[in-house]
Structure formats: C-alpha cells, structure tokens
Write a protein that holds these residues in place. Structure first.
Motif, PDB file in Angstrom:
ATOM      1  N   ASP A 110       0.866  -1.173   0.000  1.00 18.48           N
ATOM      2  CA  ASP A 110       0.000   0.000   0.000  1.00 18.48           C
ATOM      3  C   ASP A 110       0.895   1.212   0.000  1.00 18.48           C
ATOM      4  OD1 ASP A 110      -2.324   1.414   0.104  1.00 18.48           O
ATOM      5  OD2 ASP A 110      -2.586   1.277   2.274  1.00 18.48           O
ATOM      6  N   PRO A 111       0.894   2.081  -1.020  1.00 16.00           N
ATOM      7  CA  PRO A 111       0.044   2.025  -2.219  1.00 16.00           C
ATOM      8  C   PRO A 111       0.270   0.749  -3.040  1.00 16.00           C
ATOM      9  CG  PRO A 111       1.792   3.683  -2.454  1.00 16.00           C
ATOM     10  CD  PRO A 111       1.823   3.209  -1.034  1.00 16.00           C
ATOM     11  N   PRO A 112      -0.778   0.338  -3.777  1.00 14.33           N
ATOM     12  CA  PRO A 112      -0.744  -0.953  -4.464  1.00 14.33           C
ATOM     13  C   PRO A 112       0.355  -1.072  -5.506  1.00 14.33           C
ATOM     14  CG  PRO A 112      -2.922   0.080  -4.650  1.00 14.33           C
ATOM     15  CD  PRO A 112      -2.026   1.064  -3.969  1.00 14.33           C
ATOM     16  N   THR A 113       1.058  -2.203  -5.463  1.00 16.74           N
ATOM     17  CA  THR A 113       2.067  -2.505  -6.474  1.00 16.74           C
ATOM     18  C   THR A 113       1.689  -3.820  -7.149  1.00 16.74           C
ATOM     19  OG1 THR A 113       3.315  -3.800  -4.884  1.00 16.74           O
ATOM     20  CG2 THR A 113       3.930  -1.485  -5.094  1.00 16.74           C
ATOM     21  N   GLY A 114       0.578  -4.437  -6.670  1.00 21.18           N
ATOM     22  CA  GLY A 114       0.216  -5.749  -7.186  1.00 21.18           C
ATOM     23  C   GLY A 114       0.962  -6.861  -6.479  1.00 21.18           C
ATOM     24  N   LYS A 115       1.664  -6.518  -5.386  1.00 21.57           N
ATOM     25  CA  LYS A 115       2.448  -7.520  -4.654  1.00 21.57           C
ATOM     26  C   LYS A 115       1.870  -7.749  -3.261  1.00 21.57           C
ATOM     27  CE  LYS A 115       5.987  -7.882  -7.617  1.00 21.57           C
ATOM     28  NZ  LYS A 115       5.660  -8.807  -8.685  1.00 21.57           N
ATOM     29  N   ILE A 116       2.100  -8.967  -2.771  1.00 23.98           N
ATOM     30  CA  ILE A 116       1.694  -9.327  -1.420  1.00 23.98           C
ATOM     31  C   ILE A 116       2.867 -10.049  -0.768  1.00 23.98           C
ATOM     32  CG2 ILE A 116       0.584 -11.446  -2.268  1.00 23.98           C
ATOM     33  CD1 ILE A 116      -1.493 -11.074   0.014  1.00 23.98           C
ATOM     34  N   GLN A 117       3.123  -9.762   0.524  1.00 25.06           N
ATOM     35  CA  GLN A 117       4.273 -10.335   1.218  1.00 25.06           C
ATOM     36  C   GLN A 117       3.829 -11.254   2.344  1.00 25.06           C
ATOM     37  OE1 GLN A 117       6.726  -7.144   2.625  1.00 25.06           O
ATOM     38  NE2 GLN A 117       7.035  -6.339   0.564  1.00 25.06           N
ATOM     39  N   PHE A 118       4.536 -12.349   2.488  1.00 22.31           N
ATOM     40  CA  PHE A 118       4.275 -13.320   3.551  1.00 22.31           C
ATOM     41  C   PHE A 118       5.537 -13.425   4.391  1.00 22.31           C
ATOM     42  CE2 PHE A 118       1.500 -14.175   0.113  1.00 22.31           C
ATOM     43  CZ  PHE A 118       0.320 -14.636   0.681  1.00 22.31           C
ATOM     44  N   LYS A 119       5.389 -13.271   5.706  1.00 24.21           N
ATOM     45  CA  LYS A 119       6.544 -13.382   6.607  1.00 24.21           C
ATOM     46  C   LYS A 119       6.318 -14.537   7.554  1.00 24.21           C
ATOM     47  CE  LYS A 119       7.894  -8.580   6.862  1.00 24.21           C
ATOM     48  NZ  LYS A 119       7.174  -7.406   7.242  1.00 24.21           N
ATOM     49  N   SER A 120       7.401 -15.275   7.818  1.00 25.20           N
ATOM     50  CA  SER A 120       7.311 -16.351   8.808  1.00 25.20           C
ATOM     51  C   SER A 120       8.096 -15.929  10.042  1.00 25.20           C
ATOM     52  CB  SER A 120       7.889 -17.645   8.244  1.00 25.20           C
ATOM     53  OG  SER A 120       9.297 -17.584   8.285  1.00 25.20           O
ATOM     54  N   LEU A 121       7.845 -16.621  11.141  1.00 25.56           N
ATOM     55  CA  LEU A 121       8.562 -16.327  12.386  1.00 25.56           C
ATOM     56  C   LEU A 121      10.056 -16.546  12.219  1.00 25.56           C
ATOM     57  CD1 LEU A 121       6.169 -17.868  15.027  1.00 25.56           C
ATOM     58  CD2 LEU A 121       6.710 -15.465  14.696  1.00 25.56           C
ATOM     59  N   ALA A 122      10.429 -17.433  11.298  1.00 23.98           N
ATOM     60  CA  ALA A 122      11.840 -17.730  11.051  1.00 23.98           C
ATOM     61  C   ALA A 122      12.528 -16.589  10.309  1.00 23.98           C
ATOM     62  CB  ALA A 122      11.964 -19.023  10.248  1.00 23.98           C
ATOM     63  N   GLY A 123      11.763 -15.552   9.982  1.00 22.35           N
ATOM     64  CA  GLY A 123      12.351 -14.395   9.320  1.00 22.35           C
ATOM     65  C   GLY A 123      12.363 -14.506   7.805  1.00 22.35           C
ATOM     66  N   ILE A 124      11.724 -15.551   7.274  1.00 23.57           N
ATOM     67  CA  ILE A 124      11.663 -15.710   5.820  1.00 23.57           C
ATOM     68  C   ILE A 124      10.542 -14.815   5.291  1.00 23.57           C
ATOM     69  CG2 ILE A 124      11.229 -17.342   3.931  1.00 23.57           C
ATOM     70  CD1 ILE A 124      12.014 -19.583   6.000  1.00 23.57           C
ATOM     71  N   THR A 125      10.861 -13.988   4.317  1.00 20.41           N
ATOM     72  CA  THR A 125       9.840 -13.160   3.680  1.00 20.41           C
ATOM     73  C   THR A 125       9.770 -13.531   2.214  1.00 20.41           C
ATOM     74  OG1 THR A 125      10.229 -11.327   5.200  1.00 20.41           O
ATOM     75  CG2 THR A 125       9.097 -10.801   3.148  1.00 20.41           C
ATOM     76  N   LYS A 126       8.561 -13.782   1.735  1.00 20.88           N
ATOM     77  CA  LYS A 126       8.362 -14.095   0.321  1.00 20.88           C
ATOM     78  C   LYS A 126       7.375 -13.092  -0.249  1.00 20.88           C
ATOM     79  CE  LYS A 126      10.606 -18.056  -0.037  1.00 20.88           C
ATOM     80  NZ  LYS A 126      11.676 -18.275  -0.957  1.00 20.88           N
ATOM     81  N   THR A 127       7.653 -12.627  -1.459  1.00 24.94           N
ATOM     82  CA  THR A 127       6.755 -11.699  -2.135  1.00 24.94           C
ATOM     83  C   THR A 127       6.206 -12.373  -3.384  1.00 24.94           C
ATOM     84  OG1 THR A 127       8.058  -9.846  -1.309  1.00 24.94           O
ATOM     85  CG2 THR A 127       6.574  -9.385  -3.148  1.00 24.94           C
ATOM     86  N   PHE A 128       4.904 -12.249  -3.578  1.00 22.98           N
ATOM     87  CA  PHE A 128       4.236 -12.871  -4.723  1.00 22.98           C
ATOM     88  C   PHE A 128       3.299 -11.867  -5.382  1.00 22.98           C
ATOM     89  CE2 PHE A 128       4.886 -16.498  -1.763  1.00 22.98           C
ATOM     90  CZ  PHE A 128       5.729 -17.252  -2.570  1.00 22.98           C
ATOM     91  N   PRO A 129       2.927 -12.142  -6.646  1.00 25.37           N
ATOM     92  CA  PRO A 129       1.911 -11.293  -7.270  1.00 25.37           C
ATOM     93  C   PRO A 129       0.565 -11.514  -6.561  1.00 25.37           C
ATOM     94  CG  PRO A 129       2.547 -13.094  -8.743  1.00 25.37           C
ATOM     95  CD  PRO A 129       3.417 -13.184  -7.535  1.00 25.37           C
ATOM     96  N   GLU A 130      -0.116 -10.410  -6.270  1.00 21.72           N
ATOM     97  CA  GLU A 130      -1.388 -10.475  -5.565  1.00 21.72           C
ATOM     98  C   GLU A 130      -2.420 -11.307  -6.321  1.00 21.72           C
ATOM     99  OE1 GLU A 130      -4.460  -7.290  -3.733  1.00 21.72           O
ATOM    100  OE2 GLU A 130      -2.498  -6.490  -4.278  1.00 21.72           O
ATOM    101  N   GLU A 131      -2.359 -11.281  -7.660  1.00 23.91           N
ATOM    102  CA  GLU A 131      -3.369 -11.999  -8.452  1.00 23.91           C
ATOM    103  C   GLU A 131      -3.337 -13.503  -8.223  1.00 23.91           C
ATOM    104  OE1 GLU A 131      -1.292 -10.191 -11.258  1.00 23.91           O
ATOM    105  OE2 GLU A 131      -0.340 -11.920 -12.191  1.00 23.91           O
ATOM    106  N   ALA A 132      -2.221 -14.015  -7.712  1.00 21.57           N
ATOM    107  CA  ALA A 132      -2.130 -15.450  -7.425  1.00 21.57           C
ATOM    108  C   ALA A 132      -3.135 -15.863  -6.351  1.00 21.57           C
ATOM    109  CB  ALA A 132      -0.716 -15.812  -6.965  1.00 21.57           C
ATOM    110  N   PHE A 133      -3.624 -14.884  -5.585  1.00 19.70           N
ATOM    111  CA  PHE A 133      -4.544 -15.168  -4.481  1.00 19.70           C
ATOM    112  C   PHE A 133      -5.941 -14.646  -4.737  1.00 19.70           C
ATOM    113  CE2 PHE A 133      -0.194 -14.969  -3.071  1.00 19.70           C
ATOM    114  CZ  PHE A 133      -0.065 -16.224  -2.468  1.00 19.70           C
ATOM    115  N   ALA A 134      -6.228 -14.351  -6.006  1.00 18.87           N
ATOM    116  CA  ALA A 134      -7.574 -13.885  -6.354  1.00 18.87           C
ATOM    117  C   ALA A 134      -8.569 -15.014  -6.124  1.00 18.87           C
ATOM    118  CB  ALA A 134      -7.599 -13.440  -7.809  1.00 18.87           C
ATOM    119  N   ALA A 135      -9.829 -14.662  -5.981  1.00 24.04           N
ATOM    120  CA  ALA A 135     -10.863 -15.677  -5.782  1.00 24.04           C
ATOM    121  C   ALA A 135     -10.821 -16.661  -6.935  1.00 24.04           C
ATOM    122  CB  ALA A 135     -12.227 -15.008  -5.690  1.00 24.04           C
ATOM    123  N   GLY A 136     -10.959 -17.937  -6.641  1.00 19.03           N
ATOM    124  CA  GLY A 136     -10.973 -18.937  -7.696  1.00 19.03           C
ATOM    125  C   GLY A 136      -9.608 -19.485  -8.052  1.00 19.03           C
ATOM    126  N   GLN A 137      -8.556 -18.923  -7.488  1.00 23.17           N
ATOM    127  CA  GLN A 137      -7.200 -19.441  -7.729  1.00 23.17           C
ATOM    128  C   GLN A 137      -6.949 -20.592  -6.771  1.00 23.17           C
ATOM    129  OE1 GLN A 137      -5.033 -18.873 -10.169  1.00 23.17           O
ATOM    130  NE2 GLN A 137      -6.294 -17.305 -11.078  1.00 23.17           N
TER     131      GLN A 137
END
Length: 137
Positions: A110-137
C-alpha cells in the motif's frame, strides 16, 4: 487474560462463515482467494481489535497454481486483520522445499504494487503477485 473473541460477530456453518470471512477480506483490501476454506464450522470477528478466527472440520491444503505454492490451513486459524494486512496469524503454513514454516504476517503493498508479502517467524519473507490469491485461484 481477556477472551480475544469477546464482543465478536460469530457466524456458524460453512455458508454463513465463508460469507463473513470473504466480507472481512474485502473490507480490509485483502485478496479474496487468500483463505480457501472447506467445511467451515465457525467464523468470528471482533471489529474493535481486528481479531478474526476460523474453525473448519479438517485441515485444507491448497495449491496456488500461479506461484506453484502449496499452503496448509489448519482446523483453527486466528489472526489480527487490519487494512491490507493480517498480523499474528496462526494456523497457516506454506511449503518451502521440505519444510512447512508457519506464516505469521501477510501484507498487501500500500500504495498498491500488485504484490503481497508473507513473513514467517523464522524471518523468511516471500513476495508474490497479488493476483495469485484472487478468488478462484
């Protein structure tokens, strides 16, 4: 210790629970396919704190095809929802090679870049395209 569920809106059953879960994702600007749920027993949400919980009859493993990622959703999922993010998430794991590190935070840029980030407690951060999580995917 106060019950985090106190004062929450609770919907029972798959159809009603799913509607509430999707409306929460919509309201906070999160991808609607983020929680591919099955056989929902209960979904609850406390507006004042953002605390959300989901109970389903069995664990769900979902393959997000666009990013070739297997994600596991436990029978109980909890977290705090805010604009464009979920914090202190519990019950969601993403397969990383042979490991299943728990996902702790999810943030939509935010502001939107079309990306979404996932963080784990282990400190691993992964960034993916937001569209991968659209409804129906």
């Amino acid at each position: 210790m106060a019950d985090p569920k106190e004062g929450g809106v609770v919907k029972k059953g798959h159809e009603e629970g799913l509607k509430l879960a999707v409306s929460i994702l919509e309201e906070f600007g999160l991808p609607l396919g983020l929680l591919p749920l099955a056989n929902v027993i209960e979904v609850g949400f406390v507006k004042t704190t953002g605390y959300m919980w989901i109970v389903q009859t069995k664990k769900v493993e979902h393959n997000f095809k666009l990013i070739k990622k297997m994600v596991s959703y436990d029978t109980e999922i909890t977290g705090y929802v805010a604009k464009k993010k979920i914090k202190k998430l519990k019950g969601v794991k993403a397969k990383e090679l042979m490991l299943w590190p728990p996902v702790n935070d999810i943030t939509v840029d935010d502001p939107p870049t079309g990306k979404i980030q996932f963080k784990s407690l282990a400190g691993i951060t992964k960034t993916f395209p937001e569209e991968a999580f659209a409804a129906g995917q």
